[in-house]
Motif scaffolding. Sequence first.
Motif, PDB file in Angstrom:
ATOM      1  N   SER A   4       0.847  -1.184   0.000  1.00 48.07           N
ATOM      2  CA  SER A   4       0.000   0.000   0.000  1.00 48.07           C
ATOM      3  C   SER A   4       0.884   1.235   0.000  1.00 48.07           C
ATOM      4  O   SER A   4       2.061   1.178   0.304  1.00 48.07           O
ATOM      5  CB  SER A   4      -0.911  -0.010   1.231  1.00 48.07           C
ATOM      6  N   ALA A   5       0.301   2.362  -0.318  1.00 50.55           N
ATOM      7  CA  ALA A   5       1.065   3.601  -0.435  1.00 50.55           C
ATOM      8  C   ALA A   5       1.734   3.995   0.874  1.00 50.55           C
ATOM      9  O   ALA A   5       2.765   4.649   0.858  1.00 50.55           O
ATOM     10  CB  ALA A   5       0.163   4.721  -0.919  1.00 50.55           C
ATOM     11  N   SER A   6       1.174   3.600   2.014  1.00 43.73           N
ATOM     12  CA  SER A   6       1.733   4.058   3.278  1.00 43.73           C
ATOM     13  C   SER A   6       2.482   2.961   4.050  1.00 43.73           C
ATOM     14  O   SER A   6       3.035   3.229   5.096  1.00 43.73           O
ATOM     15  CB  SER A   6       0.628   4.638   4.158  1.00 43.73           C
ATOM     16  N   GLU A   7       2.506   1.734   3.553  1.00 42.25           N
ATOM     17  CA  GLU A   7       3.176   0.659   4.272  1.00 42.25           C
ATOM     18  C   GLU A   7       4.690   0.804   4.163  1.00 42.25           C
ATOM     19  O   GLU A   7       5.223   0.979   3.077  1.00 42.25           O
ATOM     20  CB  GLU A   7       2.731  -0.693   3.722  1.00 42.25           C
ATOM     21  N   ARG A   8       5.372   0.732   5.295  1.00 40.72           N
ATOM     22  CA  ARG A   8       6.826   0.846   5.358  1.00 40.72           C
ATOM     23  C   ARG A   8       7.394  -0.422   5.992  1.00 40.72           C
ATOM     24  O   ARG A   8       6.767  -1.024   6.861  1.00 40.72           O
ATOM     25  CB  ARG A   8       7.255   2.042   6.209  1.00 40.72           C
ATOM     26  N   HIS A   9       8.600  -0.789   5.552  1.00 46.94           N
ATOM     27  CA  HIS A   9       9.299  -1.949   6.102  1.00 46.94           C
ATOM     28  C   HIS A   9      10.661  -1.498   6.601  1.00 46.94           C
ATOM     29  O   HIS A   9      11.376  -0.768   5.918  1.00 46.94           O
ATOM     30  CB  HIS A   9       9.486  -3.024   5.032  1.00 46.94           C
ATOM     31  N   LEU A  10      11.012  -1.961   7.782  1.00 44.12           N
ATOM     32  CA  LEU A  10      12.293  -1.652   8.403  1.00 44.12           C
ATOM     33  C   LEU A  10      12.946  -2.957   8.831  1.00 44.12           C
ATOM     34  O   LEU A  10      12.309  -3.794   9.469  1.00 44.12           O
ATOM     35  CB  LEU A  10      12.086  -0.747   9.623  1.00 44.12           C
ATOM     36  N   ILE A  11      14.203  -3.109   8.456  1.00 42.91           N
ATOM     37  CA  ILE A  11      14.999  -4.251   8.898  1.00 42.91           C
ATOM     38  C   ILE A  11      16.160  -3.696   9.708  1.00 42.91           C
ATOM     39  O   ILE A  11      16.916  -2.852   9.213  1.00 42.91           O
ATOM     40  CB  ILE A  11      15.541  -5.072   7.714  1.00 42.91           C
ATOM     41  N   LEU A  12      16.289  -4.160  10.942  1.00 45.88           N
ATOM     42  CA  LEU A  12      17.408  -3.781  11.795  1.00 45.88           C
ATOM     43  C   LEU A  12      18.312  -5.004  11.887  1.00 45.88           C
ATOM     44  O   LEU A  12      17.920  -6.035  12.448  1.00 45.88           O
ATOM     45  CB  LEU A  12      16.916  -3.367  13.180  1.00 45.88           C
ATOM     46  N   LEU A  13      19.508  -4.921  11.315  1.00 44.16           N
ATOM     47  CA  LEU A  13      20.413  -6.061  11.204  1.00 44.16           C
ATOM     48  C   LEU A  13      21.688  -5.834  12.003  1.00 44.16           C
ATOM     49  O   LEU A  13      22.445  -4.895  11.723  1.00 44.16           O
ATOM     50  CB  LEU A  13      20.765  -6.295   9.726  1.00 44.16           C
ATOM     51  N   ARG A  14      21.911  -6.716  12.979  1.00 42.30           N
ATOM     52  CA  ARG A  14      23.188  -6.685  13.691  1.00 42.30           C
ATOM     53  C   ARG A  14      24.237  -7.337  12.798  1.00 42.30           C
ATOM     54  O   ARG A  14      23.989  -8.362  12.163  1.00 42.30           O
ATOM     55  CB  ARG A  14      23.096  -7.438  15.010  1.00 42.30           C
ATOM     56  N   HIS A  15      25.415  -6.749  12.753  1.00 44.05           N
ATOM     57  CA  HIS A  15      26.508  -7.302  11.947  1.00 44.05           C
ATOM     58  C   HIS A  15      26.748  -8.771  12.302  1.00 44.05           C
ATOM     59  O   HIS A  15      26.400  -9.233  13.394  1.00 44.05           O
ATOM     60  CB  HIS A  15      27.791  -6.495  12.146  1.00 44.05           C
ATOM     61  N   ALA A  16      27.368  -9.492  11.394  1.00 39.30           N
ATOM     62  CA  ALA A  16      27.704 -10.899  11.603  1.00 39.30           C
ATOM     63  C   ALA A  16      28.910 -11.023  12.543  1.00 39.30           C
ATOM     64  O   ALA A  16      29.533 -10.028  12.930  1.00 39.30           O
ATOM     65  CB  ALA A  16      27.968 -11.560  10.255  1.00 39.30           C
ATOM     66  N   GLN A  17      29.230 -12.262  12.895  1.00 36.51           N
ATOM     67  CA  GLN A  17      30.298 -12.547  13.852  1.00 36.51           C
ATOM     68  C   GLN A  17      31.637 -11.984  13.374  1.00 36.51           C
ATOM     69  O   GLN A  17      32.038 -12.182  12.228  1.00 36.51           O
ATOM     70  CB  GLN A  17      30.418 -14.061  14.036  1.00 36.51           C
ATOM     71  N   ALA A  18      32.322 -11.285  14.289  1.00 36.86           N
ATOM     72  CA  ALA A  18      33.595 -10.639  13.951  1.00 36.86           C
ATOM     73  C   ALA A  18      34.724 -11.166  14.824  1.00 36.86           C
ATOM     74  O   ALA A  18      34.506 -11.692  15.917  1.00 36.86           O
ATOM     75  CB  ALA A  18      33.466  -9.128  14.123  1.00 36.86           C
ATOM     76  N   GLU A  19      35.940 -11.004  14.311  1.00 39.12           N
ATOM     77  CA  GLU A  19      37.137 -11.346  15.082  1.00 39.12           C
ATOM     78  C   GLU A  19      37.174 -10.488  16.346  1.00 39.12           C
ATOM     79  O   GLU A  19      36.680  -9.363  16.352  1.00 39.12           O
ATOM     80  CB  GLU A  19      38.403 -11.048  14.254  1.00 39.12           C
ATOM     81  N   HIS A  20      37.780 -11.028  17.394  1.00 42.25           N
ATOM     82  CA  HIS A  20      37.882 -10.256  18.636  1.00 42.25           C
ATOM     83  C   HIS A  20      39.103  -9.350  18.660  1.00 42.25           C
ATOM     84  O   HIS A  20      39.130  -8.369  19.394  1.00 42.25           O
ATOM     85  CB  HIS A  20      37.891 -11.193  19.851  1.00 42.25           C
TER      86      HIS A  20
END
Length: 179
Positions: A4-20
């Motif tokens: 629809s004209a007013s429907e919005r989608h948001l994806i909040l993505l945490r980064h993948a596994q990283a070296e320490h």
Amino acid sequence: MNESASERHLILLRHAQAEHSAPTDYDRVLTVTGRAQATVVGQRIAERDIVPDLVLCSAAVRARQTWQLAAAALGEAAEAIEVTYSDDLYSADVDEILDLLRAVAPEVVRVLVVGHEPVLSGAAHRLAGPKSQESAALRVRTGISTATAAFLEFNAPWSTLTDRSAVLTGLSTAPTPVE
């Protein structure tokens, strides 16, 4: 996807596994597992048919790598995506994330934010309103693991985004293989 004209989608993505280990936290790179996770996350986004119009990505190395591998999994659709890498997202708090989202152009329908904890789960928790998936809402209250995407929807312009104004429709976590 028919939207629809007013429907919005948001994806909040945490980064993948990283070296320490790295010279600085900002410079941490993805592990082999993290690289696989990022690809899976891209596939899961594609499966949900929510390819973003705009990506707001932390400029930290692990976040950039996560987006680049996820984008590769989206295939040709990724070529049309506007991407902004931001040092501000590296150190942003929840209010700053929400301010960035409120500033998104009204014609943008789908936004992906690639960033860090505890800010992303905090943003998902603040935005999750009535009708949110209960198990997902409970998980974002305590934090999300690496390579986890929170999917939210709402039916209003970005500029009106407020606490509890979205529906958290689910989470997708890329598995961590046993090494």
